[in-house]
Design a protein around this motif. Structure first.
Motif, PDB file in Angstrom:
ATOM      1  N   PRO A 117      21.564  -3.670   4.423  1.00  0.00           N
ATOM      2  CA  PRO A 117      20.357  -3.549   3.722  1.00  0.00           C
ATOM      3  C   PRO A 117      20.453  -2.382   2.592  1.00  0.00           C
ATOM      4  O   PRO A 117      19.735  -2.828   1.383  1.00  0.00           O
ATOM      5  CB  PRO A 117      19.164  -3.432   4.678  1.00  0.00           C
ATOM      6  CG  PRO A 117      20.079  -2.847   5.660  1.00  0.00           C
ATOM      7  CD  PRO A 117      21.354  -3.055   5.881  1.00  0.00           C
ATOM      8  N   PHE A 118      21.039  -1.561   2.474  1.00  0.00           N
ATOM      9  CA  PHE A 118      21.251  -0.559   1.649  1.00  0.00           C
ATOM     10  C   PHE A 118      21.983  -0.818   0.533  1.00  0.00           C
ATOM     11  O   PHE A 118      21.926  -0.391  -0.619  1.00  0.00           O
ATOM     12  CB  PHE A 118      21.441   0.968   2.207  1.00  0.00           C
ATOM     13  CG  PHE A 118      20.416   1.543   3.045  1.00  0.00           C
ATOM     14  CD1 PHE A 118      19.354   1.798   2.801  1.00  0.00           C
ATOM     15  CD2 PHE A 118      21.056   2.038   4.491  1.00  0.00           C
ATOM     16  CE1 PHE A 118      18.311   1.979   3.535  1.00  0.00           C
ATOM     17  CE2 PHE A 118      19.879   2.323   5.222  1.00  0.00           C
ATOM     18  CZ  PHE A 118      18.724   2.712   4.726  1.00  0.00           C
ATOM     19  N   CYS A 119      22.921  -1.661   0.935  1.00  0.00           N
ATOM     20  CA  CYS A 119      23.876  -2.406  -0.051  1.00  0.00           C
ATOM     21  C   CYS A 119      23.125  -3.220  -1.044  1.00  0.00           C
ATOM     22  O   CYS A 119      23.282  -3.141  -2.437  1.00  0.00           O
ATOM     23  CB  CYS A 119      24.978  -3.215   0.526  1.00  0.00           C
ATOM     24  SG  CYS A 119      26.237  -2.065   1.338  1.00  0.00           S
ATOM     25  N   LYS A 120      22.271  -4.013  -0.404  1.00  0.00           N
ATOM     26  CA  LYS A 120      21.328  -4.867  -1.400  1.00  0.00           C
ATOM     27  C   LYS A 120      20.500  -4.062  -2.163  1.00  0.00           C
ATOM     28  O   LYS A 120      20.052  -4.536  -3.298  1.00  0.00           O
ATOM     29  CB  LYS A 120      20.439  -5.992  -0.255  1.00  0.00           C
ATOM     30  CG  LYS A 120      19.377  -6.688  -1.256  1.00  0.00           C
ATOM     31  CD  LYS A 120      18.713  -7.791   0.237  1.00  0.00           C
ATOM     32  CE  LYS A 120      17.872  -8.514  -0.771  1.00  0.00           C
ATOM     33  NZ  LYS A 120      17.092  -9.522   0.051  1.00  0.00           N
ATOM     34  N   GLN A 121      20.118  -2.870  -1.422  1.00  0.00           N
ATOM     35  CA  GLN A 121      19.246  -2.229  -2.357  1.00  0.00           C
ATOM     36  C   GLN A 121      19.990  -1.660  -3.447  1.00  0.00           C
ATOM     37  O   GLN A 121      19.455  -1.801  -4.751  1.00  0.00           O
ATOM     38  CB  GLN A 121      18.888  -0.895  -1.654  1.00  0.00           C
ATOM     39  CG  GLN A 121      17.453  -0.171  -1.669  1.00  0.00           C
ATOM     40  CD  GLN A 121      17.136   0.877  -0.647  1.00  0.00           C
ATOM     41  OE1 GLN A 121      16.827   0.467   0.614  1.00  0.00           O
ATOM     42  NE2 GLN A 121      17.087   2.052  -1.150  1.00  0.00           N
ATOM     43  N   PHE A 122      21.082  -1.268  -3.458  1.00  0.00           N
ATOM     44  CA  PHE A 122      21.925  -0.795  -4.420  1.00  0.00           C
ATOM     45  C   PHE A 122      22.253  -1.824  -5.441  1.00  0.00           C
ATOM     46  O   PHE A 122      22.130  -1.817  -6.924  1.00  0.00           O
ATOM     47  CB  PHE A 122      23.321  -0.304  -4.013  1.00  0.00           C
ATOM     48  CG  PHE A 122      24.365  -0.114  -5.221  1.00  0.00           C
ATOM     49  CD1 PHE A 122      24.123   0.889  -6.084  1.00  0.00           C
ATOM     50  CD2 PHE A 122      25.299  -1.014  -5.416  1.00  0.00           C
ATOM     51  CE1 PHE A 122      25.156   1.058  -7.021  1.00  0.00           C
ATOM     52  CE2 PHE A 122      26.014  -0.797  -6.535  1.00  0.00           C
ATOM     53  CZ  PHE A 122      26.220   0.149  -7.339  1.00  0.00           C
ATOM     54  N   GLN A 163      32.096   6.622   5.383  1.00  0.00           N
ATOM     55  CA  GLN A 163      31.907   6.191   6.901  1.00  0.00           C
ATOM     56  C   GLN A 163      31.124   5.356   6.863  1.00  0.00           C
ATOM     57  O   GLN A 163      30.495   5.047   8.098  1.00  0.00           O
ATOM     58  CB  GLN A 163      31.737   7.595   7.569  1.00  0.00           C
ATOM     59  CG  GLN A 163      32.976   8.783   7.602  1.00  0.00           C
ATOM     60  CD  GLN A 163      32.835   9.693   8.323  1.00  0.00           C
ATOM     61  OE1 GLN A 163      31.496  10.151   8.583  1.00  0.00           O
ATOM     62  NE2 GLN A 163      33.679  10.433   8.786  1.00  0.00           N
ATOM     63  N   GLY A 164      30.323   4.768   5.654  1.00  0.00           N
ATOM     64  CA  GLY A 164      29.378   3.592   5.913  1.00  0.00           C
ATOM     65  C   GLY A 164      28.989   2.934   4.549  1.00  0.00           C
ATOM     66  O   GLY A 164      30.020   3.394   3.684  1.00  0.00           O
ATOM     67  N   THR A 165      28.321   2.358   4.632  1.00  0.00           N
ATOM     68  CA  THR A 165      27.906   1.599   3.245  1.00  0.00           C
ATOM     69  C   THR A 165      26.621   1.353   3.032  1.00  0.00           C
ATOM     70  O   THR A 165      25.588   1.805   3.451  1.00  0.00           O
ATOM     71  CB  THR A 165      28.445   0.018   3.466  1.00  0.00           C
ATOM     72  OG1 THR A 165      27.520  -0.552   4.851  1.00  0.00           O
ATOM     73  CG2 THR A 165      29.608  -0.413   3.764  1.00  0.00           C
ATOM     74  N   TYR A 224      17.274   6.793  -0.376  1.00  0.00           N
ATOM     75  CA  TYR A 224      17.130   5.737   0.413  1.00  0.00           C
ATOM     76  C   TYR A 224      15.821   5.082  -0.040  1.00  0.00           C
ATOM     77  O   TYR A 224      14.384   5.573   0.500  1.00  0.00           O
ATOM     78  CB  TYR A 224      17.073   5.391   1.840  1.00  0.00           C
ATOM     79  CG  TYR A 224      18.347   5.745   2.322  1.00  0.00           C
ATOM     80  CD1 TYR A 224      19.485   5.032   2.304  1.00  0.00           C
ATOM     81  CD2 TYR A 224      18.831   6.924   3.033  1.00  0.00           C
ATOM     82  CE1 TYR A 224      20.762   5.089   2.458  1.00  0.00           C
ATOM     83  CE2 TYR A 224      19.993   7.229   3.634  1.00  0.00           C
ATOM     84  CZ  TYR A 224      20.730   6.220   3.295  1.00  0.00           C
ATOM     85  OH  TYR A 224      22.187   6.535   3.588  1.00  0.00           O
ATOM     86  N   LEU A 225      15.454   4.147  -0.961  1.00  0.00           N
ATOM     87  CA  LEU A 225      14.231   3.759  -1.812  1.00  0.00           C
ATOM     88  C   LEU A 225      13.553   2.687  -0.824  1.00  0.00           C
ATOM     89  O   LEU A 225      14.128   1.932  -0.268  1.00  0.00           O
ATOM     90  CB  LEU A 225      14.664   3.597  -3.240  1.00  0.00           C
ATOM     91  CG  LEU A 225      15.362   4.384  -4.193  1.00  0.00           C
ATOM     92  CD1 LEU A 225      15.710   3.963  -5.317  1.00  0.00           C
ATOM     93  CD2 LEU A 225      14.532   5.856  -4.008  1.00  0.00           C
ATOM     94  N   ALA A 226      12.420   2.470  -1.261  1.00  0.00           N
ATOM     95  CA  ALA A 226      11.806   1.401  -0.653  1.00  0.00           C
ATOM     96  C   ALA A 226      12.359  -0.108  -1.154  1.00  0.00           C
ATOM     97  O   ALA A 226      12.628  -0.239  -2.275  1.00  0.00           O
ATOM     98  CB  ALA A 226      10.387   1.316  -1.000  1.00  0.00           C
ATOM     99  N   SER A 227      12.715  -0.841  -0.088  1.00  0.00           N
ATOM    100  CA  SER A 227      13.234  -2.179  -0.456  1.00  0.00           C
ATOM    101  C   SER A 227      12.647  -3.050  -1.296  1.00  0.00           C
ATOM    102  O   SER A 227      10.986  -2.986  -0.902  1.00  0.00           O
ATOM    103  CB  SER A 227      13.940  -2.983   1.102  1.00  0.00           C
ATOM    104  OG  SER A 227      14.132  -4.167   0.726  1.00  0.00           O
TER     105      SER A 227
END
Length: 234
Positions: free
Chosen positions: A71-76, A197-199, A17-20
């Motif tokens: 938010p982690f999808c946006k990161q990807f 189990q998540g995105t 999980y990198l910095a946004s």
């Protein structure tokens, strides 16, 4: 790690999980090629009505479960997908299938319906318009939770995205909403059967060898490329 026969095992690299990079002015990924399909893949994923980037004969499928409120999808989308797209999807090595996994907030399911209706309107004539809309929807994310997601926001994204007809999208949402929600339920079922189990969640599937691997989280490009190379060679 790989497994044949349609099952999944985690592929190399820990979840990162990198910095946004909120406020980034980089444009989102728009694929070079697109196609549609009515098939169910060897892994059991239904393709009808789902956005597909890449060549139809690409040897590796990337099933990408996402939520526009994630938010982690946006990161990807901003940190990893452009390079993965350039090096694997645009070169014919993989195709990317966008699947819905509404799990973040109250508007997650309505956002998924918007997405499917946009694709339905543009898939034949201007599929790149879907990806422009898709990136613009992620750009709307707020750093203060998910209350930003509502009818007004997604109406505005649709109005501003070139070649996406708002009236036709709205008609699709009214007339086909129930059927689309059932198709989203099918996406959720396929994710859960794969242990997602998540995105964002991913299954990488070699269509010839029937080998598959699973990634969960906003992995950096290096992890994703390593996983794709393992599956491609399996």
């Amino acid at each position: 790690m790989l497994v044949a026969g349609g099952g999944t095992l985690a592929l190399g690299g820990s979840v990162a999980y990198l910095a946004s990079r909120s406020g980034s002015d980089e444009q989102g990924y728009v694929p070079d090629t697109f196609h549609t399909s009515e098939e169910t893949t060897g892994f059991g994923v239904e393709l009808a009505g789902r956005p597909i980037a890449g060549e139809s004969d690409a040897p590796v499928d990337v099933y990408y479960w996402t939520d526009y409120l994630c938010p982690f999808c946006k990161q990807f989308e901003t940190e990893t997908l452009p390079d993965v797209g350039r090096d694997y999807v645009d070169t014919g090595e993989a195709r990317l299938i966008v699947l819905s996994y509404p799990n973040i907030g109250e508007y997650s399911m309505p956002a998924a319906v918007w997405s499917r209706c946009v694709w339905r309107q543009v898939a034949e004539d201007d599929p790149a318009a879907f990806w422009r809309w898709h990136g613009a929807a992620f750009d709307e994310q707020s750093e203060s939770g998910h209350d930003w997601a509502d009818e007004e926001t997604f109406t505005g994204v649709t109005e501003r995205t070139e070649n996406v007809p708002l009236d036709a999208v709205d008609a699709c949402r009214r007339e086909r909403g129930d059927a689309i929600r059932k198709s989203v339920d099918a996406d959720l079922a396929s994710a859960q059967s794969a242990g997602i189990q998540g995105t964002p969640g991913f299954v990488l599937y070699n269509r010839e060898s029937d080998a598959a691997g699973k990634l969960v989280g906003a992995h950096p490009y290096e992890n994703f490329a390593d996983a794709l190379d393992q599956i491609r060679e399996a």
